[in-house]
Structures are given as C-alpha cells and as structure tokens.
Write a protein that holds these residues in place. Structure first.
Motif, PDB file in Angstrom:
ATOM      1  N   ASN A  50     -40.621  40.785  22.037  1.00 31.20           N
ATOM      2  CA  ASN A  50     -40.320  39.552  21.322  1.00 31.20           C
ATOM      3  C   ASN A  50     -41.617  38.794  21.074  1.00 31.20           C
ATOM      4  OD1 ASN A  50     -39.554  37.034  20.450  1.00 31.20           O
ATOM      5  ND2 ASN A  50     -38.015  36.716  22.034  1.00 31.20           N
ATOM      6  N   PRO A  51     -42.056  38.698  19.825  1.00 26.20           N
ATOM      7  CA  PRO A  51     -43.323  38.005  19.531  1.00 26.20           C
ATOM      8  C   PRO A  51     -43.270  36.513  19.848  1.00 26.20           C
ATOM      9  CG  PRO A  51     -42.145  38.537  17.511  1.00 26.20           C
ATOM     10  CD  PRO A  51     -41.426  39.233  18.614  1.00 26.20           C
ATOM     11  N   LEU A  52     -42.087  35.979  20.114  1.00 25.74           N
ATOM     12  CA  LEU A  52     -41.947  34.552  20.413  1.00 25.74           C
ATOM     13  C   LEU A  52     -41.761  34.275  21.907  1.00 25.74           C
ATOM     14  CD1 LEU A  52     -39.570  33.556  17.475  1.00 25.74           C
ATOM     15  CD2 LEU A  52     -41.927  32.813  17.767  1.00 25.74           C
ATOM     16  N   ARG A  53     -41.964  35.281  22.739  1.00 27.15           N
ATOM     17  CA  ARG A  53     -41.629  35.105  24.156  1.00 27.15           C
ATOM     18  C   ARG A  53     -42.472  34.031  24.841  1.00 27.15           C
ATOM     19  NH1 ARG A  53     -43.845  39.966  23.246  1.00 27.15           N
ATOM     20  NH2 ARG A  53     -45.807  40.543  24.244  1.00 27.15           N
ATOM     21  N   ASN A  54     -43.630  33.710  24.271  1.00 23.60           N
ATOM     22  CA  ASN A  54     -44.487  32.686  24.879  1.00 23.60           C
ATOM     23  C   ASN A  54     -44.461  31.365  24.119  1.00 23.60           C
ATOM     24  OD1 ASN A  54     -45.434  34.435  26.940  1.00 23.60           O
ATOM     25  ND2 ASN A  54     -46.836  35.397  25.469  1.00 23.60           N
ATOM     26  N   ILE A  55     -43.524  31.234  23.149  1.00 21.58           N
ATOM     27  CA  ILE A  55     -43.410  29.996  22.370  1.00 21.58           C
ATOM     28  C   ILE A  55     -42.030  29.400  22.623  1.00 21.58           C
ATOM     29  CG2 ILE A  55     -43.557  28.950  20.084  1.00 21.58           C
ATOM     30  CD1 ILE A  55     -45.115  31.395  19.154  1.00 21.58           C
ATOM     31  N   ASN A  56     -41.969  28.167  23.112  1.00 23.83           N
ATOM     32  CA  ASN A  56     -40.691  27.559  23.489  1.00 23.83           C
ATOM     33  C   ASN A  56     -40.279  26.400  22.588  1.00 23.83           C
ATOM     34  OD1 ASN A  56     -40.466  29.290  25.702  1.00 23.83           O
ATOM     35  ND2 ASN A  56     -41.672  27.921  27.007  1.00 23.83           N
ATOM     36  N   ASN A  57     -41.225  25.618  22.121  1.00 23.68           N
ATOM     37  CA  ASN A  57     -40.890  24.423  21.349  1.00 23.68           C
ATOM     38  C   ASN A  57     -40.352  24.785  19.964  1.00 23.68           C
ATOM     39  OD1 ASN A  57     -42.045  22.187  19.238  1.00 23.68           O
ATOM     40  ND2 ASN A  57     -41.274  21.260  21.131  1.00 23.68           N
ATOM     41  N   GLY A  58     -39.275  24.098  19.552  1.00 28.68           N
ATOM     42  CA  GLY A  58     -38.634  24.398  18.279  1.00 28.68           C
ATOM     43  C   GLY A  58     -39.559  24.266  17.093  1.00 28.68           C
ATOM     44  N   LYS A  59     -40.393  23.244  17.071  1.00 27.67           N
ATOM     45  CA  LYS A  59     -41.317  23.048  15.950  1.00 27.67           C
ATOM     46  C   LYS A  59     -42.375  24.143  15.922  1.00 27.67           C
ATOM     47  CE  LYS A  59     -43.008  20.632  12.478  1.00 27.67           C
ATOM     48  NZ  LYS A  59     -44.250  21.348  12.187  1.00 27.67           N
ATOM     49  N   ASP A  60     -42.839  24.557  17.101  1.00 33.33           N
ATOM     50  CA  ASP A  60     -43.824  25.638  17.161  1.00 33.33           C
ATOM     51  C   ASP A  60     -43.208  26.961  16.689  1.00 33.33           C
ATOM     52  OD1 ASP A  60     -45.678  23.872  18.147  1.00 33.33           O
ATOM     53  OD2 ASP A  60     -45.328  24.389  20.252  1.00 33.33           O
ATOM     54  N   ILE A  61     -41.952  27.180  17.044  1.00 33.11           N
ATOM     55  CA  ILE A  61     -41.261  28.390  16.586  1.00 33.11           C
ATOM     56  C   ILE A  61     -41.126  28.366  15.064  1.00 33.11           C
ATOM     57  CG2 ILE A  61     -39.034  29.602  16.597  1.00 33.11           C
ATOM     58  CD1 ILE A  61     -38.754  28.808  19.537  1.00 33.11           C
ATOM     59  N   TYR A  62     -40.792  27.202  14.531  1.00 35.67           N
ATOM     60  CA  TYR A  62     -40.675  27.060  13.077  1.00 35.67           C
ATOM     61  C   TYR A  62     -42.008  27.370  12.394  1.00 35.67           C
ATOM     62  CZ  TYR A  62     -40.621  24.672   8.569  1.00 35.67           C
ATOM     63  OH  TYR A  62     -40.763  24.372   7.235  1.00 35.67           O
ATOM     64  N   ASP A  63     -43.084  26.804  12.908  1.00 39.55           N
ATOM     65  CA  ASP A  63     -44.407  27.034  12.316  1.00 39.55           C
ATOM     66  C   ASP A  63     -44.773  28.518  12.362  1.00 39.55           C
ATOM     67  OD1 ASP A  63     -44.698  24.347  11.766  1.00 39.55           O
ATOM     68  OD2 ASP A  63     -45.791  23.912  13.621  1.00 39.55           O
ATOM     69  N   TRP A  64     -44.469  29.165  13.493  1.00 39.00           N
ATOM     70  CA  TRP A  64     -44.787  30.590  13.617  1.00 39.00           C
ATOM     71  C   TRP A  64     -43.995  31.394  12.578  1.00 39.00           C
ATOM     72  CZ3 TRP A  64     -42.082  35.040  14.287  1.00 39.00           C
ATOM     73  CH2 TRP A  64     -42.811  36.190  14.614  1.00 39.00           C
TER      74      TRP A  64
END
Length: 646
Positions: A172-186
């Motif tokens: 999961n490329p998002l496993r180290n990203i938790n914040n919703g806004k950061d996930i959106y940006d990614w």
C-alpha cells in the motif's frame, strides 16, 4: 397535460442532470430488489441486467447529493417520504434522518479499456489499471465524505485521519500517510503521473507508476480506520462500480477476482450488463447467494408474479406527473380496453362464420345444449364473438378426445361445458380471433407491461410510442372542443406495438452480434411456438412462447460446448448465451415439472407479437439439444415432432 413533451423518452440516470428531477422520476418500488431479510451490507452485491435494466438509476439513488436531498425534503413531499422510509428500513438513515452511508459512484468509461491498447506488456497494463482505479476510488470517497459531513472539499480533509492496520494493508503506497488532506494531495499527484504516463508515446514496461495489482483502496476505508475530529465515524462506506461491461475481458476478470477473492472490508456493489459475462457465466446466471457475495439479476427479479407491472405502473405515473397539469397520471386510463365500435359489424359476420363451422362440422345433437348456451348468450357483439370462439375450441377439444378413445356419441349438458371452460380458454379464444379476424389483442396496461419482458427501458420505449398517439388525440380534442377523456383505442395500441416490434427486429442488426444467425434462431422458435399454439383444440391454451432443455443438457452446454469451439454444439451454446445477454430470450433455471428439471427459454415478449403468441409464462415445449441446433438453420422450425408438453 403537456403535449409538447414525451416524458417516457427521458432517462433519469444519464440525460436528466437535475437531482430534483431524478428523484421525482424515481420509483421506490425498485428498492424491493433488496430483501430486508437477506444481506445487503458487508457483502459484495453484483447487479446485472440486459441493457436498459435500470442499474445506473438504482446506483445513483445512493450517491451523497441524492441522499441529502431526500433527507432535507422528505417531510414536505409525499413521494420523497416513501423513498426515505424504504431507505431507512435498509439502514441508510439514522433516527435523526442523517445518512449512514458515504458512497461513491465510479463509472467505468472507455478511458480504462483503452489501457489495453498501450504498447506495453500485460503486467504493466495491469499496474496502470489498478493504480488509476485505486486513485479514483480514494478521491471519490474523500469527496463524498466531505459532502455527507458538510465540509469544504478538499480544504477540510485535514480533519480526517485514516489510521491503517499494517496487518491488513499488504502492499500500500499510502501506508505511511494518515491525514486526509495529505492522502488527497498524494492521489492528485499520482493521478497526474498516471495520465502523463498513459499519454506518453514512449511509455515503456518500466514506467514510474506503482507496481500494484490489488484494490488496496477497499481496505484503506475500513470504518475502524477512519477518524473524524478525533472520533471513529459511524457511517458505512459504499463503493459502487458501474458499467463494468465497458472494461476489457482481461480487466473485468482481474477486477472481479480481486474483489471476490480478497473479500473487501468495505461494501462493494458492482453493476454490469449481461453481455460482459463469459458465455459460461451467462448460461449459469440466476439469483445466486453466496457467503460473501450475491448476484442480483434485475429481469429475473421483476419476472416473478406481478412485480414488474406494479413497478412499471409506478414509473409511468411518475413520468406523467411531470406533465399532467391537472389530468390523470394513471397511464392505464389513457389505454382504452374497449374494442372499437367499428369492429361490431365485422364481429357479427365473424360470429356467423364460427357458427357455420360448428353446425357443419360437428354432431349438432351431441352438442345441442352447448350450442344453446351460446345462442342464448346476452352480450355485445365482441363478447358474443369471444363466447362462440371459446365454444369452438372446447368442441374441437372434446371431439378430438372422443376420436382418440373411440367413445360413443354421448349427449353433453351445460355442466360438462362449464367444467372444461376457464380463463385460459378465453385468452386462447381472444388470441385466435386476433389471428383469424384481426381483432386487437396486444393492448391495455397489463399486456404493455408483459410486452416489456421485465426491462424498464423496453417499457419506456413502448410507452413512449403510445404516448405520441395519446398526444395526437389530445390535440384533436383541443381543436374540436371535445370534453371526452383522452385515450387511444385497442386497435391503435395493437398497431403501434406491431410497428415497434418490426423496428426492434431491424435494430437487432446494429446492436446485437451475430444478428443474422440469431434472427434465424429466434424466427424458428417463434414459428415453432406458433404451430403449437394455433391448433383447433388449443390444447396448449392459451398457447406457448418458449422452449426448454433439461438441466442435464444445459450443463453440457455450460461445461463443455461453450468452452470448446470445435464442439458440435458450441455455436448453439454461443447463440443462446448472446440471446440471454441481450434480453432476446428470458430464462428460468431448475424449473421442476413432471419429475424433470429444465431450463426454459421464453421469447422476449415484444417478439411474441411478431408471431401472434400469448404473453403469459408457463407453456413451453422441451426439446433435445440436436433440435436446438436445427433452429439455427433457416426453415427448420417445424422439421421435428418429438416434443414434450408442459
């Protein structure tokens, strides 16, 4: 009533943009497909139908904007209240009317299938497909979350955190990203990278997109992971994947396997046309419930009892309400069931024709009391004609029985006549009169619903054609200052149905693969059914409109013939599968009759009018597979007699 608008030619799921208009046209009866006693949430629902079955309309109801409109307006509008109550019974709203569903609608456009044409290897294509789909799902869920929570998108996503369980994520490329806004940006950055790679004419197998071949997005949105303002959310997450039939066969196979095998934590609904299925899947179709997923075939659901007529009448009422302007919204009130008076004189002549045959061809003394019941019948010309035709059928039937068992000519009384008569005989009589004397048969809301073969788009097409004639009559009424109710006669309805049937038959050349061969197949079935319907004694009353094969032979088609192009029955299996996929044949599996289990194939009811066949279910002939193969050859409809009657 507005006569410049045809409400039946609007499609709520696609061509009507306004949410209020969509809700106004939506019939809550469609929600009956979700049985409250069967699983709906925490399971994969696979919703299938032929084109025009209503899949996308159903999915759109569960989108955030529609759910919020229903919440805000249901107390003011009776129609919305009815939808609201059904949705609440399904667990979509809480006791304070707040939606308990964060849903997203992902339509599969041609953008996905074109990935198959890239000059890269299959593994790289798969990476691009899943990476793009994961990104779209995540972005769409984040948007829906903001809509349901009344947040600004994407600015307020920083109030959302997704705390993933490392044991559940896999790659999961998002496993180290938790914040919703950061996930959106990614996701935005990743989507831009994917699109850039797709547009790059020098794209190689070693592209820069994540090497992912699973839907990690479905595990990402486990409700236990999602925290908003410090608290876990109570809403369910629903991912609705629509138009899966637009994917390539490889993409669809990979997607379905990924979803079903991995048992996603979030709720997933899949909507697709039957023609997307492999031939084996089509012949296996039916309402099947498994532990982790359920198949819902819309036409199969509506075909049970009078469900579709109730649903279709509700849809028609919603359509007419948009233009009624004080007039009736009951569609049946515009479809007269009183046969035209100009048919009365013809009916008188036809009565004499039937009477002449009876008095000439049969023992008048034996049937004296039967004949007297008709001579003394007190009704109008049409009713009297029907009664005489019923009698002709019954006398032919009794005479045939007497001939077979070499009975002596026993005089018959009224009680023996009443014992043999029934509603099926009346239906057969009307059908025979339609065939011999051109008396209207295909008219009225009941027959219009049956002609639709449980497909809502087909119902709307038929109703739209009839509405054009209704509008013309409305114009005549206005110009003549006529105060009589507006309606169209049975004769006109029957004529329009026949015209539409011819149009649909011609359209088959454009929309159905192998149309030439399929037309031969359907034509032979239609002619075969016609031969076994129009026997003087109407032994199959009111007639047959289907053929069947045993489930054992169906298994031969499914397990061997369909997968082996060299098999003698491969083409037969393929043609049957295409006919089912395009709603040209309606099927029933595991139908038990006389100790046998059979698969019945009924003609699409609109084509019953082409061959003068009844519209009911129930009467069919069981044929051998070799006979099915004969149906593929022009002129073979009546080349065999080994039939089993049911």
């Amino acid at each position: 009533m507005r006569i410049d608008i045809n409400p039946f030619f609007s499609r709520p799921s696609e061509t009507i943009g306004a949410d209020d208009k969509f809700i106004q046209l939506f019939s809550p009866d469609v929600l009956d497909i979700f049985d409250e006693k069967k699983p709906l949430w925490d399971i994969v629902n696979i919703i299938r139908s032929s084109p025009g079955g209503g899949k996308t309309t159903l999915l759109r109801l569960f989108t955030p904007d529609i759910l919020l409109r229903i919440k805000n307006k249901q107390k003011d509008e009776l129609h919305l209240l009815e939808i609201y109550k059904k949705l609440k019974s399904l667990g979509v709203y809480d006791d304070k009317d707040n939606p308990l569903l964060i849903s997203t609608h992902i339509p599969f456009t041609n953008e996905y299938s074109t990935l198959e044409y890239l000059k890269i290897n299959d593994a790289a294509k798969n990476h691009l497909f899943f990476s793009l789909l994961n990104t779209r799902i995540i972005l769409s869920v984040l948007y829906s979350f903001c809509r349901i929570k009344d947040l600004e998108f994407p600015e307020d996503l920083d109030k959302l955190n997704i705390n993933q369980n490392p044991a559940m994520t896999g790659y999961n490329p998002l496993r180290n990203i938790n914040n919703g806004k950061d996930i959106y940006d990614w996701c935005c950055e990743n989507e831009e990278k994917i699109c850039s790679d797709i547009d790059n004419i020098t794209l190689s197998d070693n592209h820069d997109v994540d090497k992912v071949v699973e839907l990690y997005s479905l595990h990402l949105f486990d409700g236990k992971n999602i925290v908003y303002d410090g608290n876990p959310i109570k809403e369910k997450i629903l991912i609705m994947l629509d138009d899966v039939h637009n994917l390539s066969q490889k993409q669809r196979t990979s997607l379905m396997k990924n979803i079903i095998d991995r048992r996603p934590i979030v709720n997933v609904w899949i909507a697709e046309r039957l023609q997307a299925l492999t031939m084996e899947e089509i012949i296996s179709e039916g309402n099947i419930i498994k532990r982790d997923f359920v198949f819902i075939n819309l036409e199969q659901f509506w075909s049970k009892g009078n469900k579709f007529q109730k649903f279709a009448s509700s849809v028609a009422e919603k359509r007419l309400s948009t233009i009624a302007e004080g007039e009736s919204t009951n569609f049946s009130s515009y479809l007269s069931e009183v046969i035209d008076k100009d048919f009365n004189e013809t009916a008188k002549k036809n009565i004499q024709t039937i009477k002449g045959r009876l008095y000439t061809n049969f023992n008048k003394k034996k049937y004296e009391k039967w004949l007297l019941t008709r001579e003394e019948f007190n009704g109008n010309e049409i009713e009297t004609l029907v009664e005489w035709k019923r009698l002709e059928i019954l006398i032919n039937r009794d005479h045939g029985n007497s001939q077979q068992v070499l009975q002596f000519e026993e005089l018959l009384d009224e009680n023996s006549l009443e014992h043999q008569d029934g509603s099926d005989i009346e239906n057969a009589a009307r059908l025979f009169l339609h065939d011999e004397f051109k008396m209207p048969y295909y008219y009225g809301i009941d027959k219009i619903s049956r002609l639709s073969s449980s497909n809502i788009e087909q119902f709307l097409n038929i109703s739209g054609k009839l509405f054009e004639a209704i509008s013309l009559n409305q114009l005549k009424k206005i110009s003549q200052s006529n105060s009589n109710p507006v309606s169209i006669s049975p004769k006109k309805q029957d004529q329009l149905i026949k015209k539409l049937t011819d149009e649909k038959w011609k359209e088959m050349d454009i929309r159905v693969p192998n149309s030439t061969q399929i037309k031969v197949f359907l034509d032979n079935i239609g002619l075969f059914c016609r031969e076994h319907t129009y026997t003087p004694n109407a032994w199959n009353s009111p007639g047959i409109n289907g053929i069947a094969l045993t489930m054992q032979e169906r298994d031969l088609l499914k397990n061997r013939a369909i997968n082996d192009p060299k098999h003698a029955l491969h083409t037969t299996a393929k043609i049957i599968a295409i006919c089912i996929a395009y709603n040209l044949l309606d099927f029933r599996l595991n139908y038990k009759v006389q100790g046998k289990e059979v698969m019945i194939l009924y003609l699409n009811r609109i084509y019953c009018s082409k061959y003068g066949l009844p519209l009911n279910n129930g009467k069919f002939k069981v044929k051998k597979l070799n006979d099915f193969k004969k149906f593929l050859t022009k002129g073979q409809a009546n080349s065999f007699n080994n039939t089993l009657d049911f």
